[in-house]
Design an enzyme around this catalytic site. Sequence first.
Site, PDB file in Angstrom:
ATOM      1  N   GLY A 134       0.841  -1.188   0.000  1.00 42.02           N
ATOM      2  CA  GLY A 134       0.000   0.000   0.000  1.00 42.02           C
ATOM      3  C   GLY A 134       0.871   1.229   0.000  1.00 42.02           C
TER       4      GLY A 134
ATOM      5  N   CYS B  28       5.695  -0.278   7.787  1.00 39.39           N
ATOM      6  CA  CYS B  28       5.286   0.882   6.997  1.00 39.39           C
ATOM      7  C   CYS B  28       6.493   1.365   6.200  1.00 39.39           C
ATOM      8  CB  CYS B  28       4.796   1.974   7.941  1.00 39.39           C
ATOM      9  SG  CYS B  28       4.306   3.470   7.085  1.00 39.39           S
ATOM     10  N   LEU B  29       6.281   1.665   4.925  1.00 39.17           N
ATOM     11  CA  LEU B  29       7.409   2.120   4.092  1.00 39.17           C
ATOM     12  C   LEU B  29       7.999   3.429   4.615  1.00 39.17           C
ATOM     13  CD1 LEU B  29       5.935   1.401   0.533  1.00 39.17           C
ATOM     14  CD2 LEU B  29       7.674   0.070   1.745  1.00 39.17           C
TER      15      LEU B  29
ATOM     16  N   HIS C  27      -2.868   7.010   7.156  1.00 37.26           N
ATOM     17  CA  HIS C  27      -1.893   7.934   6.553  1.00 37.26           C
ATOM     18  C   HIS C  27      -2.573   9.237   6.115  1.00 37.26           C
ATOM     19  CE1 HIS C  27       1.965   5.954   6.435  1.00 37.26           C
ATOM     20  NE2 HIS C  27       1.464   4.846   5.918  1.00 37.26           N
TER      21      HIS C  27
ATOM     22  N   GLN D 217       2.822  10.028   1.676  1.00 36.58           N
ATOM     23  CA  GLN D 217       4.131   9.372   1.769  1.00 36.58           C
ATOM     24  C   GLN D 217       5.093   9.798   0.657  1.00 36.58           C
ATOM     25  OE1 GLN D 217       2.265   5.256   2.323  1.00 36.58           O
ATOM     26  NE2 GLN D 217       4.156   5.099   3.495  1.00 36.58           N
TER      27      GLN D 217
ATOM     28  N   HIS E 189      -4.810   0.911   7.318  1.00 33.05           N
ATOM     29  CA  HIS E 189      -3.451   1.477   7.440  1.00 33.05           C
ATOM     30  C   HIS E 189      -3.305   2.697   6.513  1.00 33.05           C
ATOM     31  CE1 HIS E 189       1.091   0.958   7.881  1.00 33.05           C
ATOM     32  NE2 HIS E 189       0.988   1.800   6.865  1.00 33.05           N
ATOM     33  N   GLU E 190      -3.751   2.546   5.271  1.00 31.38           N
ATOM     34  CA  GLU E 190      -3.612   3.658   4.307  1.00 31.38           C
ATOM     35  C   GLU E 190      -4.504   4.835   4.698  1.00 31.38           C
ATOM     36  OE1 GLU E 190      -1.100   3.550   2.497  1.00 31.38           O
ATOM     37  OE2 GLU E 190      -0.806   1.435   2.933  1.00 31.38           O
TER      38      GLU E 190
HETATM   39 NI    NI Z   1       2.404   2.983   5.928  1.00 31.14          NI
END
Ligand code: NI
Length: 161
Positions: free
Chosen positions: A47, A90-91, A136, A52, A132-133
């Site tokens: 995702g 998480c990236l 963000h 981000q 999760h997204e």
């Molecule tokens: Ni994330």
Amino acid sequence: MAVLRILTGDDNPILRARAKPVERVTKDVQKLLRDMRETMDHAKGVGLAAPQIGVSFRICIATIDGKPTPLINPKILSKSKESVICEEGCLSLPESWTPVPRAKGIAISYLDAKGKKKERQLSDFNARVVQHELDHLDGKLIVDYAESVLRVARKKDTVTI
Ligand code: NI
């Protein structure tokens, strides 16, 4: 298409901001989605949310049933009472894995890449990725759950002892 730089750090102001709704799904939004898809695939993520990559709009891509799915202005319409705790990465926080409680099932509405309104029911992994997204888009990161998970763990310990 382009691989974009992914912002990192739990104190990054763009990652911490509430993203703005998209007013119209323009060609620029579609180009952004293509770049986000390439960036996500390159980083081997499941995702990616627009903040981000430094764009504070309510746009994300979530892997649903194995398919990267663009979600524009996504909203949670309802959540199941049952929640499940699972470790998430998480990236934007490359070093941390955190156990995060998420609703097992959710219903969402969103606009697709063509600007068409959709509604979907999701469960388990699909529901987790989307939650999760969506976090963000509200400036929330997995580290913010550390305290609530500790509280659950402490409660459990109390019962065990
Ligand atoms: Ni994330």
